[in-house]
Motif scaffolding. Structure first.
Motif, mmCIF file in Angstrom:
data_model
loop_
_atom_site.group_PDB
_atom_site.id
_atom_site.type_symbol
_atom_site.label_atom_id
_atom_site.label_comp_id
_atom_site.label_asym_id
_atom_site.label_seq_id
_atom_site.Cartn_x
_atom_site.Cartn_y
_atom_site.Cartn_z
ATOM 1 N N HIS A 1 15.043 -2.482 -14.406
ATOM 2 C CA HIS A 1 15.196 -3.912 -14.697
ATOM 3 C C HIS A 1 14.188 -4.827 -14.017
ATOM 4 C CE1 HIS A 1 18.842 -2.582 -16.557
ATOM 5 N NE2 HIS A 1 19.167 -3.805 -16.906
ATOM 6 N N VAL A 2 13.349 -4.294 -13.113
ATOM 7 C CA VAL A 2 12.442 -5.184 -12.383
ATOM 8 C C VAL A 2 10.980 -4.806 -12.636
ATOM 9 C CG1 VAL A 2 11.772 -6.132 -10.146
ATOM 10 C CG2 VAL A 2 14.165 -5.530 -10.560
ATOM 11 N N LEU A 3 10.212 -5.814 -12.985
ATOM 12 C CA LEU A 3 8.758 -5.688 -13.028
ATOM 13 C C LEU A 3 8.252 -6.387 -11.778
ATOM 14 C CD1 LEU A 3 7.283 -4.435 -15.552
ATOM 15 C CD2 LEU A 3 9.582 -5.277 -16.071
ATOM 16 N N TYR A 4 7.494 -5.654 -10.972
ATOM 17 C CA TYR A 4 7.012 -6.212 -9.707
ATOM 18 C C TYR A 4 5.502 -6.350 -9.781
ATOM 19 C CZ TYR A 4 5.691 -6.328 -4.753
ATOM 20 O OH TYR A 4 5.139 -6.667 -3.537
ATOM 21 N N THR A 5 4.996 -7.560 -9.509
ATOM 22 C CA THR A 5 3.545 -7.738 -9.509
ATOM 23 C C THR A 5 3.067 -8.280 -8.167
ATOM 24 O OG1 THR A 5 1.644 -8.778 -10.594
ATOM 25 C CG2 THR A 5 3.686 -10.030 -10.647
ATOM 26 N N SER A 6 1.904 -7.796 -7.738
ATOM 27 C CA SER A 6 1.274 -8.319 -6.539
ATOM 28 C C SER A 6 -0.248 -8.250 -6.720
ATOM 29 C CB SER A 6 1.748 -7.564 -5.303
ATOM 30 O OG SER A 6 1.268 -8.205 -4.140
ATOM 31 N N THR A 7 -0.981 -8.556 -5.664
ATOM 32 C CA THR A 7 -2.413 -8.802 -5.815
ATOM 33 C C THR A 7 -3.151 -8.558 -4.505
ATOM 34 O OG1 THR A 7 -4.002 -10.576 -6.318
ATOM 35 C CG2 THR A 7 -1.983 -11.252 -5.242
ATOM 36 N N PHE A 8 -4.440 -8.297 -4.593
ATOM 37 C CA PHE A 8 -5.276 -8.217 -3.386
ATOM 38 C C PHE A 8 -5.959 -9.555 -3.093
ATOM 39 C CE2 PHE A 8 -5.052 -3.753 -4.807
ATOM 40 C CZ PHE A 8 -4.597 -3.170 -3.638
ATOM 41 N N SER A 9 -5.648 -10.586 -3.890
ATOM 42 C CA SER A 9 -6.322 -11.877 -3.720
ATOM 43 C C SER A 9 -6.070 -12.508 -2.364
ATOM 44 C CB SER A 9 -5.852 -12.870 -4.795
ATOM 45 O OG SER A 9 -6.343 -12.490 -6.041
ATOM 46 N N LYS A 10 -4.867 -12.326 -1.825
ATOM 47 C CA LYS A 10 -4.540 -12.996 -0.558
ATOM 48 C C LYS A 10 -4.776 -12.084 0.646
ATOM 49 C CE LYS A 10 -2.740 -15.699 -3.682
ATOM 50 N NZ LYS A 10 -3.436 -16.819 -4.266
ATOM 51 N N THR A 11 -4.842 -10.775 0.421
ATOM 52 C CA THR A 11 -4.992 -9.857 1.549
ATOM 53 C C THR A 11 -6.426 -9.355 1.714
ATOM 54 O OG1 THR A 11 -4.264 -8.115 0.057
ATOM 55 C CG2 THR A 11 -2.622 -8.999 1.583
ATOM 56 N N VAL A 12 -7.176 -9.247 0.612
ATOM 57 C CA VAL A 12 -8.588 -8.841 0.727
ATOM 58 C C VAL A 12 -9.421 -10.056 0.319
ATOM 59 C CG1 VAL A 12 -10.331 -7.115 0.163
ATOM 60 C CG2 VAL A 12 -7.932 -6.434 0.239
ATOM 61 N N VAL A 13 -9.830 -10.152 -0.953
ATOM 62 C CA VAL A 13 -10.498 -11.391 -1.421
ATOM 63 C C VAL A 13 -10.133 -11.645 -2.887
ATOM 64 C CG1 VAL A 13 -12.496 -11.363 0.161
ATOM 65 C CG2 VAL A 13 -12.640 -10.135 -2.005
ATOM 66 N N PRO A 14 -10.013 -12.913 -3.277
ATOM 67 C CA PRO A 14 -9.652 -13.211 -4.664
ATOM 68 C C PRO A 14 -10.743 -12.812 -5.662
ATOM 69 C CG PRO A 14 -9.560 -15.228 -3.321
ATOM 70 C CD PRO A 14 -10.077 -14.140 -2.448
ATOM 71 N N ALA A 15 -12.017 -12.792 -5.189
ATOM 72 C CA ALA A 15 -13.111 -12.511 -6.123
ATOM 73 C C ALA A 15 -13.019 -11.103 -6.706
ATOM 74 C CB ALA A 15 -14.451 -12.691 -5.416
ATOM 75 N N LEU A 16 -12.303 -10.201 -6.042
ATOM 76 C CA LEU A 16 -12.145 -8.857 -6.604
ATOM 77 C C LEU A 16 -11.300 -8.875 -7.876
ATOM 78 C CD1 LEU A 16 -11.766 -6.932 -3.284
ATOM 79 C CD2 LEU A 16 -13.332 -6.262 -5.092
ATOM 80 N N ARG A 17 -10.574 -9.966 -8.063
ATOM 81 C CA ARG A 17 -9.728 -10.149 -9.237
ATOM 82 C C ARG A 17 -8.909 -8.890 -9.544
ATOM 83 N NH1 ARG A 17 -7.977 -13.380 -8.818
ATOM 84 N NH2 ARG A 17 -7.209 -13.913 -10.880
ATOM 85 N N THR A 18 -8.267 -8.358 -8.554
ATOM 86 C CA THR A 18 -7.472 -7.149 -8.799
ATOM 87 C C THR A 18 -6.027 -7.340 -8.343
ATOM 88 O OG1 THR A 18 -9.442 -5.788 -8.595
ATOM 89 C CG2 THR A 18 -7.342 -4.651 -8.423
#
Ligand code: PMP
Length: 395
Positions: free
Chosen positions: A227-244
């Protein structure tokens, strides 16, 4: 020329935050408006060495890749998720161009014209834009500092039959709120009971100021993994320019999103994904995150010190326990959109809170970002802002 754009473009809205950023970039304005991470702490050496390793690894590394994304990175994320109590595996992880694309693709496969999406109020502006662009009827659920109100949630689930519920339970954008564990569990119970999906957006979860506290994700309670779709990102922990970013959830949903992604871009940049793989393998990301936590806490406290100079009761806020934002409420008759013009004239900017409301916007709220401006800029900008706030503003 009448370009006669497709009907669906009628639901497109420009992001008010991006519009504000464009205006203030032109002048000598100190910005607390954007949601940008601290540039001074970007791990440039680690990123540079990671790209060098990609380029040195031969011609095959420059080839088209899988839509799902670079497998070794998905394996690394799967391990990272296990540390957070989320059971997944690489086959159920889709790498996306930022978590923004995960929100977009999930909406694309779920929302038909007129479908209801339930959200918090306020919530992430660019998610609202996406939901509305697909013709969703966004309905907000009442809440307090502990999260969505379970009674209102249940009533709205029964009445509106939502396609999904979008939540940012840990250090929300814009209001920095953290849901209690009970509310997270209750949300999932209701979703199991009425068979509704949750889209859990968690870009800020790692930026917690007290390392000893664990904020369990809603996904970690989804033992059925249905029932859960979980999304996260490397934008805040590495760099946003990686767009991953990435999304994980039930296999069937991830497969449908992957099909949708094929049509958008075949796959996200595989050079960036390979570089991230080397960052995760060779760089002390956990140590780096600890440094971010310390620095953001320092900046938040500095900003808060200035707010403390205001007459008690005229402005209220809750000290954030993590994330990148301070969310401030003025008295009932304050109009922060009018206040912004005055503030910009004095050389400082923030985002008026109205932008973030799905329904019943509150004119007397605004959001301040403390991660991007240096301590010197915070001193200068908050001096200016406090003088604007103390002078009062026409309603
Ligand atoms: N969700 C939230 C709540 C955000 O604040 C942001 C970025 N500001 C995103 C998603 C998207 O981030 P990205 O695409 O850089 O991963």
């Amino acid at each position: 020329m009448d370009y006669s754009f497709a009907d669906r473009t009628k639901n497109f809205e420009s992001s008010a935050v991006r519009d504000i950023l464009n205006v203030i970039q032109q002048g000598n304005v100190i910005s607390f408006a954007g949601g940008l991470p601290c540039e001074e702490l970007f791990p440039l050496a680690a990123v540079q060495s990671a790209y060098e390793k990609v380029l040195a690894s031969g011609n095959a590394s420059m080839q088209y890749g899988l839509t799902e994304g670079f497998t070794p990175l998905r394996e690394g994320i799967s391990e990272w998720m296990k540390d957070k109590g989320i059971k997944t595996d690489p086959s159920r992880i889709l790498l996306t161009t930022g978590s923004q694309q995960a929100i977009y693709l999930f909406s694309r496969i779920m929302i038909s014209d007129g479908d209801v999406v339930l959200t918090e109020n306020p919530t992430y502006l660019s998610a609202l834009q996406v939901f509305r662009s697909f013709g969703a009827n966004v309905v907000s659920v009442e809440g307090d500092e502990h999260g969505m109100n379970p009674d209102d949630l249940e009533e709205k689930i029964k009445r509106c039959k939502p396609k999904f519920i979008y939540v940012i339970p840990t250090f929300s954008n814009p209001d920095g709120k953290v849901w209690s564990t009970e509310r997270r569990q209750r949300l999932l119970e209701l979703c199991y009971q009425y068979d509704v999906l949750v889209l859990e957006d968690d870009p800020y979860g790692e930026i917690k100021f007290d390392e000893s506290i664990t904020y369990p994700s809603v996904a970690s309670f989804d033992h059925k993994q249905t029932h859960v779709l979980y999304t996260s990102t490397f934008s805040k922990t590495v760099v946003p320019a990686l767009r991953t970013g990435w999304i994980t959830g039930p296999a069937e949903v991830i497969a449908m999103m992957s099909q949708a992604k094929q049509m958008v871009d075949l796959h996200s940049s595989s050079i960036d994904q390979q570089a991230l793989y080397f960052v995760l393998r060779d760089f002390d990301l956990k140590g780096h995150i600890q440094q971010l936590r310390k620095e953001y806490y320092k900046r938040m406290m500095l900003m808060q010190d200035y707010l403390n100079k205001l007459t008690p009761g005229t402005f209220t806020w809750k000290e954030p326990k993590g994330g990148m934002f301070l969310w401030v409420k003025g008295q009932e008759d304050l109009n922060t959109t009018a206040l912004l013009s005055e503030a910009v004239a004095k050389g400082v900017a923030f985002v008026p809170g109205v932008q973030f409301y799905a329904m019943n916007p509150k004119e007397n709220t605004f959001r301040l970002n403390y991660s991007y401006p240096s301590p010197e800029k915070i001193n200068l900008g908050m001096d200016r802002l406090v003088s604007v706030l103390l002078n009062g503003v026409p309603v």
